[in-house]
Design a protein around this motif. Structure first.
Motif, PDB file in Angstrom:
ATOM      1  N   PRO A   1      35.029  31.174  42.046  1.00 55.46           N
ATOM      2  CA  PRO A   1      35.250  32.623  42.169  1.00 55.46           C
ATOM      3  C   PRO A   1      34.104  33.313  42.897  1.00 55.46           C
ATOM      4  CG  PRO A   1      35.802  31.874  39.959  1.00 55.46           C
ATOM      5  CD  PRO A   1      35.134  30.717  40.644  1.00 55.46           C
ATOM      6  N   ARG A   2      34.460  34.263  43.746  1.00 55.54           N
ATOM      7  CA  ARG A   2      33.539  35.092  44.532  1.00 55.54           C
ATOM      8  C   ARG A   2      32.770  34.315  45.594  1.00 55.54           C
ATOM      9  NH1 ARG A   2      33.606  40.098  43.294  1.00 55.54           N
ATOM     10  NH2 ARG A   2      31.806  40.502  44.655  1.00 55.54           N
ATOM     11  N   ARG A   3      33.153  33.068  45.820  1.00 55.67           N
ATOM     12  CA  ARG A   3      32.534  32.325  46.914  1.00 55.67           C
ATOM     13  C   ARG A   3      33.178  32.686  48.249  1.00 55.67           C
ATOM     14  NH1 ARG A   3      31.992  25.697  47.761  1.00 55.67           N
ATOM     15  NH2 ARG A   3      31.373  25.828  49.965  1.00 55.67           N
ATOM     16  N   TYR A   4      34.482  32.955  48.236  1.00 58.19           N
ATOM     17  CA  TYR A   4      35.242  33.164  49.469  1.00 58.19           C
ATOM     18  C   TYR A   4      35.572  34.635  49.675  1.00 58.19           C
ATOM     19  CZ  TYR A   4      35.599  28.163  48.854  1.00 58.19           C
ATOM     20  OH  TYR A   4      35.281  26.844  48.676  1.00 58.19           O
ATOM     21  N   ARG A   5      35.801  34.969  50.927  1.00 57.09           N
ATOM     22  CA  ARG A   5      36.109  36.355  51.295  1.00 57.09           C
ATOM     23  C   ARG A   5      37.223  36.368  52.347  1.00 57.09           C
ATOM     24  NH1 ARG A   5      33.564  41.206  50.945  1.00 57.09           N
ATOM     25  NH2 ARG A   5      31.819  40.147  49.905  1.00 57.09           N
TER      26      ARG A   5
END
Length: 288
Positions: A34-38
Motif C-alpha cells: 500500500p502507498r508504494r504505487y501512484r
C-alpha cells in the motif's frame, strides 16, 4: 451469461510503452505494498476514466494515490510534460510521447505500466480486499468478450461510420452491436453478473465516448437510431448516477480533449444529445 450475444471479435491495441505487473513475478520487485504505487491519469481520456472508476469502486484513495493530469496534453507529441521525468527515468533516452495513464512506483521513481487493462486487473487483484469482485472467478471469457465488443463493435465502428464520407457498413455494425446489447440488458441491471463488474466499467466508458465524442461526426439520423436503444441508455444513466462513475465524468475535459485532437468535420449529430450526462451526475459528490 452466455458469451454468444457478445461474441469475440478481432481487435488490435497499440503496444504499451511499459507493461510491468504488480505481484506477477518476484524478480520484478513490484510487490503489492500500500502507498508504494501512484496513478497518473486524465479522466478525459477513456483509459484514464476506466482506471479512475475502478480505483473508486475499490476504495483505493489511500492505498494507491492518484495524480490527475490535464485533459489536454501540453506537449506537441501528445504527451504530458509532467510525466516526462518518469519516462526518462524508466527508459534510457526515451523519445516517445510521455502519455498517460501511468502506474508508477514511488520507491524507484519509475514506471510500472502504461497498459490500462493490466493496471485495472492488478489493482483489483492485489488491493481490492474483496470490496468489489470486478473480475469474478469464471467470468474471464465474458469480460474479455465485452472488451473486444466495445473496441471493435462500438468504438471502431463509430469512428469508421463518422469518417469522411461515412461508412454505411460500419454504421450497420454499430447498430447491430447496440441492438445485441439492448436485447441482452432486458430485465438485467448489470451486464454479466448481479453486481457491477469490469465489464460494466468497459461498456459505460464506451457509451460515454459514443455520446460525447463520436456522435459529433455522425448525421442526425444515425444518432437518433443510436439513441433508440432505451434499455442500453437507461443502463448508462443508472451507472452515471453511481458516485464511482459520475464523480469522474469530466464533460468539459472530454470536449476540450476532443477538440484539441480531432480534425474531422462536425456533422448534424452534434445537436442530438443522447443523454443529459450533467443532469444525471448533478447529485454526485465530487470525490477528487
Amino acid at each position: 451469461m452466455s458469451v454468444t450475444p457478445l461474441a469475440p471479435v478481432p481487435t488490435t491495441q497499440p503496444t504499451p510503452a511499459f507493461r510491468g505487473r504488480i505481484g506477477r513475478d518476484a524478480r520484478s520487485g513490484h510487490y503489492a505494498v500500500p502507498r508504494r504505487y501512484r496513478l497518473h491519469l486524465s479522466t478525459a481520456c477513456p483509459d484514464g476514466l476506466r482506471i479512475a472508476v475502478v480505483h473508486s469502486l475499490l476504495g483505493l484513495a489511500e492505498a494507491c494515490p492518484v495524480t490527475f493530469l490535464d485533459a489536454v496534453p501540453d506537449c506537441p507529441d501528445g504527451g504530458h510534460s509532467a510525466l516526462r521525468p518518469l519516462y526518462e527515468a524508466s527508459a534510457h533516452r526515451y523519445t516517445g510521447a510521455a502519455a498517460g495513464p501511468v502506474l508508477s512506483d514511488d520507491w524507484s521513481g519509475r514506471i510500472v505500466s502504461t497498459h490500462a487493462p493490466d493496471i485495472t486487473r492488478d489493482l483489483t487483484r492485489h488491493f481490492g480486499g474483496g470490496r468489489a469482485a470486478l473480475y469474478p472467478c469464471g467470468a474471464e471469457s465474458e469480460t474479455e468478450a465485452v472488451e473486444r465488443l466495445c473496441a471493435d463493435g462500438i468504438e471502431r465502428a463509430a469512428q469508421n461510420a463518422g469518417s469522411a464520407g461515412g461508412d454505411p457498413a460500419a454504421l450497420d455494425k454499430l447498430l447491430e452491436t447496440l441492438g445485441s446489447l439492448e436485447r441482452w440488458l432486458v430485465g438485467r441491471e448489470y451486464l454479466i453478473r448481479d453486481q457491477i463488474t469490469a465489464a460494466d466499467v468497459e461498456l459505460w466508458v464506451t457509451l460515454v465516448q459514443l455520446d460525447t465524442v463520436h456522435r459529433h461526426h455522425l448525421d442526425a439520423s444515425a444518432v437518433q437510431r443510436i439513441a433508440d436503444h432505451p434499455e442500453l441508455w437507461e443502463y448508462a444513466r443508472r451507472l452515471a448516477a453511481h458516485p464511482a462513475f459520475g464523480a469522474h465524468l469530466d464533460l468539459d475535459g472530454i470536449a476540450r480533449r476532443h477538440h484539441a485532437r480531432c480534425r474531422g468535420l462536425e456533422a448534424a449529430g452534434s445537436a442530438v444529445q443522447i443523454l443529459d450526462w450533467a443532469a444525471h451526475t448533478a447529485h454526485v459528490v465530487e470525490r477528487r
